[in-house]
Design a protein around this motif. Structure first.
Motif, PDB file in Angstrom:
ATOM      1  N   SER A  85      -4.871   3.713 -12.475  1.00 25.05           N
ATOM      2  CA  SER A  85      -4.964   2.391 -11.860  1.00 25.05           C
ATOM      3  C   SER A  85      -5.481   1.410 -12.900  1.00 25.05           C
ATOM      4  O   SER A  85      -6.455   1.674 -13.600  1.00 25.05           O
ATOM      5  CB  SER A  85      -5.912   2.453 -10.659  1.00 25.05           C
ATOM      6  OG  SER A  85      -5.959   1.210 -10.025  1.00 25.05           O
TER       7      SER A  85
ATOM      8  N   SER B 179       2.163   5.959  -7.406  1.00 22.34           N
ATOM      9  CA  SER B 179       1.036   6.442  -8.211  1.00 22.34           C
ATOM     10  C   SER B 179       0.841   7.945  -8.101  1.00 22.34           C
ATOM     11  O   SER B 179       0.304   8.569  -9.009  1.00 22.34           O
ATOM     12  CB  SER B 179      -0.251   5.716  -7.821  1.00 22.34           C
ATOM     13  OG  SER B 179      -0.644   6.062  -6.507  1.00 22.34           O
ATOM     14  N   GLN B 180       1.295   8.559  -7.008  1.00 19.05           N
ATOM     15  CA  GLN B 180       1.138  10.010  -6.867  1.00 19.05           C
ATOM     16  C   GLN B 180       2.123  10.779  -7.728  1.00 19.05           C
ATOM     17  O   GLN B 180       1.892  11.944  -8.040  1.00 19.05           O
ATOM     18  CB  GLN B 180       1.252  10.421  -5.403  1.00 19.05           C
ATOM     19  CG  GLN B 180       0.047   9.972  -4.619  1.00 19.05           C
ATOM     20  CD  GLN B 180       0.134  10.335  -3.155  1.00 19.05           C
ATOM     21  OE1 GLN B 180       1.149  10.824  -2.673  1.00 19.05           O
ATOM     22  NE2 GLN B 180      -0.931  10.099  -2.440  1.00 19.05           N
TER      23      GLN B 180
ATOM     24  N   THR C 166       0.912   3.919  -3.091  1.00 27.11           N
ATOM     25  CA  THR C 166       0.525   5.310  -2.867  1.00 27.11           C
ATOM     26  C   THR C 166       1.606   6.256  -3.373  1.00 27.11           C
ATOM     27  O   THR C 166       1.331   7.198  -4.113  1.00 27.11           O
ATOM     28  CB  THR C 166       0.255   5.559  -1.373  1.00 27.11           C
ATOM     29  OG1 THR C 166      -0.852   4.739  -0.980  1.00 27.11           O
ATOM     30  CG2 THR C 166      -0.074   7.015  -1.107  1.00 27.11           C
ATOM     31  N   CYS C 167       2.838   6.011  -2.988  1.00 27.11           N
ATOM     32  CA  CYS C 167       3.930   6.895  -3.392  1.00 27.11           C
ATOM     33  C   CYS C 167       4.125   6.899  -4.904  1.00 27.11           C
ATOM     34  O   CYS C 167       4.159   7.955  -5.529  1.00 27.11           O
ATOM     35  CB  CYS C 167       5.228   6.494  -2.691  1.00 27.11           C
ATOM     36  SG  CYS C 167       6.607   7.614  -3.073  1.00 27.11           S
TER      37      CYS C 167
ATOM     38  N   ARG D 186      -0.633  -4.564  -7.421  1.00 24.66           N
ATOM     39  CA  ARG D 186      -1.133  -3.271  -7.895  1.00 24.66           C
ATOM     40  C   ARG D 186      -0.449  -2.989  -9.227  1.00 24.66           C
ATOM     41  O   ARG D 186       0.756  -3.172  -9.357  1.00 24.66           O
ATOM     42  CB  ARG D 186      -0.784  -2.131  -6.951  1.00 24.66           C
ATOM     43  CG  ARG D 186      -1.203  -2.285  -5.526  1.00 24.66           C
ATOM     44  CD  ARG D 186      -2.691  -2.014  -5.336  1.00 24.66           C
ATOM     45  NE  ARG D 186      -3.039  -1.868  -3.934  1.00 24.66           N
ATOM     46  CZ  ARG D 186      -3.065  -2.844  -3.040  1.00 24.66           C
ATOM     47  NH1 ARG D 186      -2.742  -4.055  -3.391  1.00 24.66           N
ATOM     48  NH2 ARG D 186      -3.414  -2.631  -1.797  1.00 24.66           N
TER      49      ARG D 186
ATOM     50  N   CYS E 150      10.788   6.514  -3.789  1.00 24.57           N
ATOM     51  CA  CYS E 150       9.546   5.997  -3.210  1.00 24.57           C
ATOM     52  C   CYS E 150       9.832   4.774  -2.338  1.00 24.57           C
ATOM     53  O   CYS E 150       9.245   4.637  -1.270  1.00 24.57           O
ATOM     54  CB  CYS E 150       8.547   5.632  -4.312  1.00 24.57           C
ATOM     55  SG  CYS E 150       7.626   7.042  -4.926  1.00 24.57           S
TER      56      CYS E 150
ATOM     57  N   SER F 125       9.013   4.825   1.571  1.00 31.52           N
ATOM     58  CA  SER F 125       8.032   3.848   2.031  1.00 31.52           C
ATOM     59  C   SER F 125       8.633   2.920   3.086  1.00 31.52           C
ATOM     60  O   SER F 125       7.963   2.543   4.046  1.00 31.52           O
ATOM     61  CB  SER F 125       7.515   3.015   0.857  1.00 31.52           C
ATOM     62  OG  SER F 125       6.850   3.846  -0.084  1.00 31.52           O
TER      63      SER F 125
ATOM     64  N   ASP G  90       0.822  -1.214   0.000  1.00 34.86           N
ATOM     65  CA  ASP G  90       0.000   0.000   0.000  1.00 34.86           C
ATOM     66  C   ASP G  90       0.852   1.258   0.000  1.00 34.86           C
ATOM     67  O   ASP G  90       0.560   2.216  -0.727  1.00 34.86           O
ATOM     68  CB  ASP G  90      -0.944   0.005   1.205  1.00 34.86           C
ATOM     69  CG  ASP G  90      -2.023  -1.064   1.092  1.00 34.86           C
ATOM     70  OD1 ASP G  90      -2.422  -1.397  -0.048  1.00 34.86           O
ATOM     71  OD2 ASP G  90      -2.467  -1.560   2.138  1.00 34.86           O
ATOM     72  N   ALA G  91       1.916   1.281   0.820  1.00 35.69           N
ATOM     73  CA  ALA G  91       2.791   2.459   0.877  1.00 35.69           C
ATOM     74  C   ALA G  91       3.487   2.677  -0.462  1.00 35.69           C
ATOM     75  O   ALA G  91       3.565   3.808  -0.962  1.00 35.69           O
ATOM     76  CB  ALA G  91       3.814   2.304   1.995  1.00 35.69           C
TER      77      ALA G  91
ATOM     78  N   GLU H  57      -5.908  -4.092  -9.328  1.00 32.89           N
ATOM     79  CA  GLU H  57      -5.660  -4.018  -7.893  1.00 32.89           C
ATOM     80  C   GLU H  57      -6.294  -5.209  -7.198  1.00 32.89           C
ATOM     81  O   GLU H  57      -7.455  -5.515  -7.403  1.00 32.89           O
ATOM     82  CB  GLU H  57      -6.230  -2.727  -7.311  1.00 32.89           C
ATOM     83  CG  GLU H  57      -5.984  -2.561  -5.843  1.00 32.89           C
ATOM     84  CD  GLU H  57      -6.447  -1.215  -5.303  1.00 32.89           C
ATOM     85  OE1 GLU H  57      -6.685  -1.142  -4.098  1.00 32.89           O
ATOM     86  OE2 GLU H  57      -6.593  -0.259  -6.078  1.00 32.89           O
TER      87      GLU H  57
END
Length: 86
Positions: free
Chosen positions: A31, A19-20, A16-17, A39, A79, A83, A12-13, A34
């Motif tokens: 996305s 994809s941002q 998130t990093c 992911r 990232c 993370s 998840d971490a 998932e």
């Protein structure tokens, strides 16, 4: 071409990093897939980032029509570092 990275951070971490895309190293990610162990994000120009959960480690695979730029590889590494530190 594919580039592979490994991390001990949570899936998840990492997702998130990456994809941002704070550094704008990649075109915008969308996305694509998932579930609890995977992911996948894709861009409009054929770049895909897959994060696979392999129990003890996470594997980040970046597939691209061309080799990753230094900026792109550094963003993935950044990232991973952030993370893992979180």
């Amino acid at each position: 071409m594919s580039s592979h990275f490994e991390s001990s951070a949570s899936i998840d971490a990492l997702a998130t990093c990456i994809s941002q895309n704070h550094e704008a190293a990649f075109p915008r990610f969308f996305s694509h897939e998932e579930d609890s162990a995977r992911r996948v994000f894709k861009t409009y120009n054929g770049i895909a980032v897959a994060i696979d959960d392999d129990v003890a480690r996470r594997r980040v695979t970046v597939s691209s029509p061309q080799a990753l730029t230094t900026n792109q590889a550094n963003y993935i590494r950044q990232c991973i570092s952030m993370s893992e530190a979180a």
